[in-house]
Structures are given as structure tokens and as C-alpha cells.
Design an enzyme around this catalytic site. Structure first.
Site, PDB file in Angstrom:
ATOM      1  N   HIS A 112       0.879  -1.173   0.000  1.00  0.00           N
ATOM      2  CA  HIS A 112       0.000   0.000   0.000  1.00  0.00           C
ATOM      3  C   HIS A 112       0.921   1.230   0.000  1.00  0.00           C
ATOM      4  O   HIS A 112       2.035   1.173   0.531  1.00  0.00           O
ATOM      5  CB  HIS A 112      -0.821  -0.058   1.293  1.00  0.00           C
ATOM      6  N   ASP A 188       3.442  -4.241   8.101  1.00  0.00           N
ATOM      7  CA  ASP A 188       2.206  -3.485   7.927  1.00  0.00           C
ATOM      8  C   ASP A 188       1.046  -4.462   8.132  1.00  0.00           C
ATOM      9  O   ASP A 188       0.754  -5.290   7.270  1.00  0.00           O
ATOM     10  CB  ASP A 188       2.197  -2.889   6.510  1.00  0.00           C
ATOM     11  N   GLN A 191      -4.142  -5.197   7.043  1.00  0.00           N
ATOM     12  CA  GLN A 191      -5.166  -6.145   6.595  1.00  0.00           C
ATOM     13  C   GLN A 191      -5.134  -7.450   7.397  1.00  0.00           C
ATOM     14  O   GLN A 191      -5.821  -8.400   7.030  1.00  0.00           O
ATOM     15  CB  GLN A 191      -5.000  -6.451   5.096  1.00  0.00           C
ATOM     16  N   LYS A 214     -10.062  -0.974  10.997  1.00  0.00           N
ATOM     17  CA  LYS A 214     -10.385  -2.012  10.009  1.00  0.00           C
ATOM     18  C   LYS A 214     -10.885  -3.239  10.787  1.00  0.00           C
ATOM     19  O   LYS A 214     -11.909  -3.124  11.440  1.00  0.00           O
ATOM     20  CB  LYS A 214      -9.200  -2.297   9.103  1.00  0.00           C
ATOM     21  N   CYS A 351      -4.851   2.389  -3.504  1.00  0.00           N
ATOM     22  CA  CYS A 351      -3.650   3.013  -2.919  1.00  0.00           C
ATOM     23  C   CYS A 351      -2.435   2.101  -3.071  1.00  0.00           C
ATOM     24  O   CYS A 351      -1.605   1.989  -2.147  1.00  0.00           O
ATOM     25  CB  CYS A 351      -3.836   3.355  -1.447  1.00  0.00           C
TER      26      CYS A 351
HETATM   27  C1  LIG Z   1      -2.053  -2.891   3.466  1.00  0.00           C
HETATM   28  C2  LIG Z   1      -2.439  -1.513   3.949  1.00  0.00           C
HETATM   29  N1  LIG Z   1      -1.511  -0.737   4.515  1.00  0.00           N
HETATM   30  C3  LIG Z   1      -1.797   0.495   4.971  1.00  0.00           C
HETATM   31  C4  LIG Z   1      -3.072   1.010   4.869  1.00  0.00           C
HETATM   32  C5  LIG Z   1      -3.350   2.367   5.393  1.00  0.00           C
HETATM   33  O1  LIG Z   1      -4.138   2.226   6.544  1.00  0.00           O
HETATM   34  P1  LIG Z   1      -4.696   3.468   7.330  1.00  0.00           P
HETATM   35  O2  LIG Z   1      -5.864   3.979   6.554  1.00  0.00           O
HETATM   36  O3  LIG Z   1      -5.082   2.906   8.667  1.00  0.00           O
HETATM   37  O4  LIG Z   1      -3.621   4.455   7.433  1.00  0.00           O
HETATM   38  C6  LIG Z   1      -4.082   0.242   4.270  1.00  0.00           C
HETATM   39  C7  LIG Z   1      -5.422   0.777   4.106  1.00  0.00           C
HETATM   40  O5  LIG Z   1      -6.231   0.291   3.352  1.00  0.00           O
HETATM   41  C8  LIG Z   1      -3.750  -1.051   3.803  1.00  0.00           C
HETATM   42  O6  LIG Z   1      -4.666  -1.838   3.231  1.00  0.00           O
END
Ligand SMILES: Cc1ncc(COP(=O)(O)O)c(C=O)c1O
Length: 392
Positions: A112, A188, A191, A214, A351
């Protein structure tokens, strides 16, 4: 027992829509909303800053939420920090570590933007970055990461579960590899936390970033960062609440987690998150995982059987099902799903533009599932897609 009808009563909005955009953010159960309501109506005050009863009560609830979240992720409570979102958690690490020109970061092409741009920006400080390619199913081979290691590699930053493919990365092997080479690992967990059991200690990472909003079912504006050794990270912000003493020329930072939470935090959000995580614990994360996996499997199978539809990602997937209908832009598909049946899906680049472009695509439609989705809802998605496919 996993009683889906009872669960759905805790999410009133589900009476009106089919919500398959859980990868972006989830619905919050009434129990967590009520916990926030209690804060506002019964004891709202600031955290950690007052001797009076309300401030003490607020602080207790806020710190209880930390204890709950840390327990849930099996992370040290004192090194579990609340942030605004996953993005802020990752930026905190990227900005907080000490960098030297020539240092090197390894990340992947399934990231992302939030686990790519904070590292890319370090180029301004002379930091180099290698982006490792996944296979066609969005899985990154740890051996490819190993090949990318140089004697200047300082960080390996990898997503646990891809929001583009639903692929699950072998984070334990990747973190082991990092540790053996004296490299810091950043996972990260945007998900993964709440969809699958996450054990910070077992993963063995140095940093685990997660959203509250989430699969942990908390409110928007909440995020988490778990750290192995917070002493190597400078706080993103300093100010009130982050220090033990201040003169006109110097200051002493408080211990973790306070040093990372300067200013008034999102108190109601964190309290709501704490209750939401308890709710996830009540459902049982293993039960949630098996329920959501069944939905994802059914969706992938049903959609793949429709003429003109292509599914992406591995067969053994997290509850993320990306697909495209030949001849129709993903945004149009998403609009029709919404307008005809009020089915909410995400469409576009998610994204993760470099990864999607690498697949030769302009985007995908993404159905992502939560603990409250049903098999009947998935059937309706498949039926509606059959109807849409006939329009072409
Ligand atoms: C894999 C991943 N990393 C980071 C993020 C960013 O998350 P946040 O909106 O909590 O900053 C997302 C959001 O969809 C994501 O799917």
C-alpha cells in the site's frame, strides 16, 4: 457458536446495505459506540493530566484500552502506542529512526502507498530503496528479499496481508531473516489484525503497524504501533504529555508509550477501540477468520465462473477478492453494484498504484469481507455480477 444473525444486530447499518468494503474500513459494533457515548456523557476529560476524578477515570479507561489491544496482539503494553492510523504508525518509524546517507530499505511491489512512500521519502536523506517483486499471486518469496539485502540494509518493510491480492506473506520467515542480518523489520498489519490471529512476539518483527478502524472494528482515527525497542525511535511529535521535565533550554522525554503520544490523543476513539477489540475477542478471531475465509472462497469461485470475469490473488486467500469484468472499468462495476443492490465494494488502484500498474491494470473491483457478512450476501454479489456481465 458463531451466530451471524446475532452479530448483525450489533451493526444496524447492515439492514440497509451489503458492506463489502471492509478492507478500507469496517463498521463499528454498538457496544463500542456505547463505550464512546459513555465517555462523552459520563466522564469526558483529558488523559493523564489531571488529579480530579474525571481525568482519573478517563486515564483508566484509555489505559485499559491499551492493555486490551496489547494483550490481543501479544505485544508489550508499554511499547504499544496509539496513533491516528496505520499510515501514521509507519511514518513514525520511518521518520523516527536515525538514517545515514547510503542506508538501504527493502520493501515490495505489493505494498500500500502507506508502506512505500514513507520509505521512498527517505531518499531526501540519501537512503536507497529496493522494491522486491511478488509472484503472479501477490506472494513475496523471502528468498528474493534475502537476495536484495546489502551490507547497508537497515529496514525490511513488508505488508502482512496484501490489500490488493489478499495474499498472506510469510512474515515470520522475513522477520527471522531480518533479525539474522541485523536488520529491522516493519510489518504493515493493516489487513491482518482482527482477520487472523496476530502474535507480535511470534512474528518476531521490530515494528507492527495496525489500524484500529479495520478488522479490529474500532472507530476511524485510531491506529496502533507495537515496538520491540522504542528507544531507537524518535517521537514524531513532542509537547504536552510526552515529557517528564522541561526547562527553557532542555527537556526530558517520558518513557514509552507516553513519549510517542504528545498532545491530547483521540480519547473517545481509543476507548471505542478497546471495547471493539473486546468484541472481536468475544467472537473469537479464529472463528472470524474461518467465517471470512469461507465467504472469500465462495465469492472467488462464484465470480470466477462468470464469463468475462478474472479473479486475482492466490486460492488460499485472506478475505479480499479482487476481480475485473472484461470491457468494463472497475469504477463502473462498483457504481452499478451500489446503484442496483446497494453493494459497497472498492474499485480503482487501492492506494497501491505501482503494484496494480505492474499487473498491467488500471485497477480492480475489490470485495473484502468482515465478520458480519453472510453467505446470502455473497450470493447476491455473484448474481448481480452475472447480470452486469450480460450488459457487455
Ligand atoms: C495494506 C495496507 N496498509 C496500509 C493502509 C493504510 O491504513 P490506514 O488507513 O489505517 O492508514 C491500508 C489501508 O487500506 C492497507 O490496506
Amino acid at each position: 457458536m458463531y451466530d451471524i444473525e446475532l452479530i448483525r444486530e450489533d451493526f444496524p447499518v447492515l439492514k440497509d446495505v451489503i458492506y463489502f468494503d471492509n478492507g478500507a474500513t469496517t463498521q463499528t459494533p454498538v457496544q463500542a459506540v456505547r463505550a464512546m457515548e459513555d465517555y462523552f456523557f459520563k466522564y469526558a476529560a483529558n488523559h493523564g493530566r489531571g488529579a480530579h476524578g474525571l481525568a482519573r477515570q478517563t486515564t483508566e479507561h484509555y489505559e485499559n484500552a491499551r492493555e486490551t489491544v496489547a494483550r490481543f496482539l501479544n505485544a508489550p503494553e508499554e511499547n504499544t502506542v496509539f496513533t491516528r492510523n496505520t499510515t501514521e504508525s509507519i511514518n513514525l518509524v520511518a521518520q523516527g529512526l536515525q538514517w545515514e546517507k547510503g542506508d538501504h530499505v527493502i520493501t515490495t511491489l505489493v505494498e500500500h502507498h502507506s508502506n512505500l512512500l514513507p520509505w521512498m521519502r527517505l531518499r531526501e536523506q540519501g537512503v536507497e530503496m529496493t522494491v522486491v517483486e511478488p509472484d503472479d499471486y501477490g506472494i513475496v518469496d523471502p528468498a528474493k528479499i534475502e537476495e536484495a539485502i546489502t551490507n547497508r540494509t537497515k529496514v525490511i518493510a513488508v505488508t502482512h496481508i496484501s490489500n490488493v491480492f489478499g495474499s498472506v506473506q510469510d512474515v515470520e520467515s522475513i522477520c527471522k531473516l531480518a533479525g539474522e542480518n541485523g536488520i529491522l523489520s516493519v510489518i504493515d498489519g493493516a489487513q491482518s489484525a482482527g482477520h487472523t490471529p496476530v502474535d507480535f512476539e511470534k512474528i518476531g518483527c521490530d515494528f507492527f503497524a495496525a489500524p484500529g478502524h479495520k478488522a479490529l472494528l474500532g472507530p476511524q482515527g485510531t491506529g496502533i504501533l507495537c515496538m520491540k525497542d522504542p528507544s531507537i525511535v524518535k517521537p514524531l511529535n513532542i509537547g504536552g504529555g510526552a515529557v517528564t521535565s522541561v526547562t527553557t533550554t532542555s527537556y526530558e522525554l517520558d518513557r514509552s508509550p507516553s513519549r510517542f503520544e504528545a498532545g491530547t490523543p483521540n480519547i473517545p476513539g481509543v476507548i471505542g477501540l478497546g471495547r471493539a477489540v473486546e468484541y472481536v475477542e468475544e467472537l473469537g478471531v479464529e472463528n472470524i477468520e474461518s467465517h471470512e475465509k469461507k465467504l472469500a472462497k465462495k465469492a472467488a469461485k462464484g465470480l470466477a465462473a462468470i464469463d468475462g470475469i478474472k479473479i486475482y490473488g492466490p486460492e488460499d486467500r485472506a478475505p479480499v477478492v479482487p476481480f475485473n469484468l472484461n470491457g468494463m472499468h472497475p469504477h463502473d462495476v462498483a457504481l452499478i453494484l451500489d446503484e442496483t443492490r446497494r453493494i459497497c465494494v472498492r474499485s480503482g488502484y487501492h492506494c497501491a498504484m505501482p503494484g496494480i500498474v505492474h499487473m498491467g491494470l488500471e485497477g480492480t473491483v475489490r470485495a473484502s469481507f468482515g465478520p458480519y457478512n453472510t453467505s446470502e450476501e455473497v450470493e447476491l454479489l455473484i448474481e448481480t455480477m452475472e447480470e452486469i456481465a450480460l450488459l457487455i
